[in-house]
Scaffold this active site. Structure first.
Site, short mmCIF file in Angstrom:
data_model
loop_
_atom_site.label_atom_id
_atom_site.label_comp_id
_atom_site.label_asym_id
_atom_site.label_seq_id
_atom_site.Cartn_x
_atom_site.Cartn_y
_atom_site.Cartn_z
N GLY A 284 0.79 -1.22 0.00
CA GLY A 284 0.00 0.00 0.00
C GLY A 284 0.82 1.26 0.00
O GLY A 284 0.31 2.34 0.30
N ASP B 123 5.55 -1.14 -13.78
CA ASP B 123 5.83 -1.84 -12.52
C ASP B 123 6.40 -3.22 -12.77
O ASP B 123 7.39 -3.64 -12.14
CB ASP B 123 4.55 -1.96 -11.69
CG ASP B 123 3.98 -0.62 -11.30
OD1 ASP B 123 4.66 0.41 -11.50
OD2 ASP B 123 2.84 -0.59 -10.80
#
Length: 400
Positions: A139, A189
Site C-alpha cells: 500500500g 511496474d
C-alpha cells in the site's frame, strides 16, 4: 527545543527474508519440498508518473526489497498459495479451470491471474503450491503487487520451461493485475520488477517496450535516495486512478493523437488550448513528466552532477499536485519538509493518493532530512512515516 530522533529509528531497512524459514513453512503447509525459491523486487519510480499508460517514458529502479516464493509444480490444475502477510497465512485453494475475468479472488488474483494469462497465450499450465513472504511495503506505491505477480510468472515460466523473454514475463504479470485483479496499471511496474539491474535505473519506452539501462551510482556521487513511506495507503484499483486514465484517453482523443506521448512539447501551450481546463491540466502533466524522464536520462548518461536531478523531481511533484491532482496533504507535507531540510529534490512516487515520497540527499544529510520529515508529519497530525534508503537492485530470478 525538541531533541533529534534516534537515527537508527528514523532511517531503517526492512527486515530481510529468511529463506530457510520460508522453505520450512512450505514443508509444513504442503508436506513436500519446494522445487525452488524465486524472488522479485518492488520498484520505486525516480520520475515519470502516470506516463506509462500514455505511451510515454518512465525511469524506475528495482528495489532491494522482494517478494519471495517457495514453489512446487503440481500435476493437476489446482493452485494453492499462502502468504505470511495475508489472511493469517491461511492456504487459498483455487482451480485454474474456474478462473474468469471479473471473478473475485482477493489478493490471490495476482497469483492465479498469471496462470490464466499464460493459458490465454496457449502456454501449457499446471497447478502450483506456493508459500510467500515479502518485505516490500504494502500500500506504499512501491509495487508490492507487481512483485507478487512477477515472482509467480518467473517461477511458473521456469518450472514449465516456457522460455519467455523478460518482457513477456512482465506482461503476464500485467495481465494478471489488469484482467483478474482489476487493477488498471501500465507495464512499468512489472518491467521494473523483472528487468532491474544493480546500480542502474531503467529508462523505459512504454510504447515500444524497450529498456535502456542507465548508470545510477548514487553512492559514488556521495548521494542517497530516501524512500519516505507516508503510511497513507492507496489503491490502484480505485475510481481516482481509473478517472486519470480515462481523462488522459479523452484528452488524446480530442487532440487527435494516438496517445498523449504524441503531443509535441515544443507546441504544448497552444495545443492544450484546444482542451477544457480539466483535460488541459491532465495532459500537461503527462507530456511534461515524460519529457522530464528524458532530461533525467540525459543527465545520468552525461556524467554530470547527479544533484541536478533535484529540480526535475520538484517540478514533477508540483505537476502531480497541481495538474494531475494525485497528491494528498500527508504527501505534500513530506515533500516540502524534505526540500526545506536540504534535499536536492523530492517528489511523490507511485500512483498517488498516498504512498511514498522520494528525496535525493547528500549521504551525510540523510538522517537530518529523515528526521525533519518525521517531525513535520507528526506536527501536522499525519501518520509517522517509515523511511529507508533505496538501493538499485536486480530483477526477478530464481535464488535456489
Amino acid at each position: 527545543m525538541n531533541q533529534p530522533h534516534d537515527e537508527t529509528r528514523v532511517v531503517s531497512t526492512p527486515d530481510p527474508i529468511d529463506f530457510d524459514a520460508l522453505a520450512a513453512r512450505f514443508r509444513s503447509l504442503y508436506d513436500a519440498e519446494p522445487d525452488g525459491l524465486w524472488a522479485a523486487p518492488g520498484r520505486v519510480n525516480i520520475i515519470g508518473e502516470h506516463t506509462d499508460y500514455n505511451g510515454g517514458f518512465v525511469l524506475p529502479i528495482a528495489l532491494a526489497q522482494h517478494t519471495v516464493a517457495a514453489v512446487r509444480r503440481r500435476d493437476d490444475s489446482v493452485l494453492r498459495v499462502a502468504s505470511t502477510s495475508m489472511d493469517d497465512g491461511a492456504v487459498v485453494t483455487l482451480n485454474l479451470t474456474d478462473i474468469v475475468e471479473g471473478g473475485n479472488y482477493g489478493w490471490a488474483a495476482y497469483v492465479v491471474g498469471v496462470g490464466w494469462a499464460a493459458a490465454q497465450r496457449g502456454l501449457p499450465v499446471t497447478g502450483l503450491d506456493i508459500a510467500l513472504d515479502s518485505n516490500v511495503p504494502v500500500g506504499a506505491g512501491l509495487s508490492s503487487s507487481a512483485a507478487l505477480s512477477c515472482v509467480t510468472a518467473r517461477a511458473w515460466s521456469d518450472l514449465l520451461d516456457w522460455r519467455l523473454d523478460d518482457e513477456t514475463v512482465a506482461d503476464l504479470g500485467r495481465d494478471a493485475e489488469n484482467k483478474i485483479a482489476g487493477a488498471p496499471t501500465g507495464l512499468m511496474d512489472q518491467l521494473a520488477s523483472v528487468c532491474g539491474q544493480e546500480a542502474h535505473a531503467m529508462q523505459i519506452d512504454t510504447r515500444a517496450v524497450t529498456i535502456e539501462q542507465l548508470p545510477f551510482d548514487l553512492t559514488g556521487a556521495g548521494l542517497a535516495l530516501l524512500v519516505i513511506d507516508s503510511r497513507t495507503e492507496h489503491s490502484h484499483a480505485d475510481g481516482e486512478y481509473a478517472e486519470r486514465r480515462h481523462s488522459s484517453q479523452e484528452a488524446a482523443l480530442r487532440l487527435g493523437v494516438r496517445e498523449l506521448r504524441d503531443v509535441p512539447l515544443e507546441s504544448l501551450a497552444t495545443t492544450l488550448d484546444k482542451l477544457p481546463p480539466l483535460l488541459r491540466r491532465r495532459a500537461r502533466h503527462v507530456v511534461t513528466d515524460s519529457a522530464r524522464v528524458e532530461q533525467t536520462a540525459r543527465l545520468l548518461l552525461s556524467g554530470d552532477d547527479l544533484r541536478r536531478i533535484g529540480p526535475l523531481l520538484n517540478d514533477s511533484h508540483a505537476s502531480m499536485r497541481d495538474d494531475y491532482e494525485i497528491t494528498v496533504p500527508s504527501i505534500d507535507t513530506l515533500q516540502e519538509a524534505a526540500v526545506a531540510a536540504g534535499a536536492h529534490g523530492a517528489r511523490m512516487t507511485g500512483g498517488g493518493f498516498g504512498g511514498c515520497v522520494i528525496a535525493l540527499v547528500d549521504q551525510g544529510d540523510a538522517a537530518a532530512v529523515a528526521d525533519a520529515c518525521v517531525r513535520a508529519a507528526e506536527q501536522a497530525g499525519h501518520p509517522t512515516p517509515a523511511i529507508f534508503q533505496a538501493v538499485a537492485s536486480g530483477g526477478a530470478d530464481r535464488i535456489r
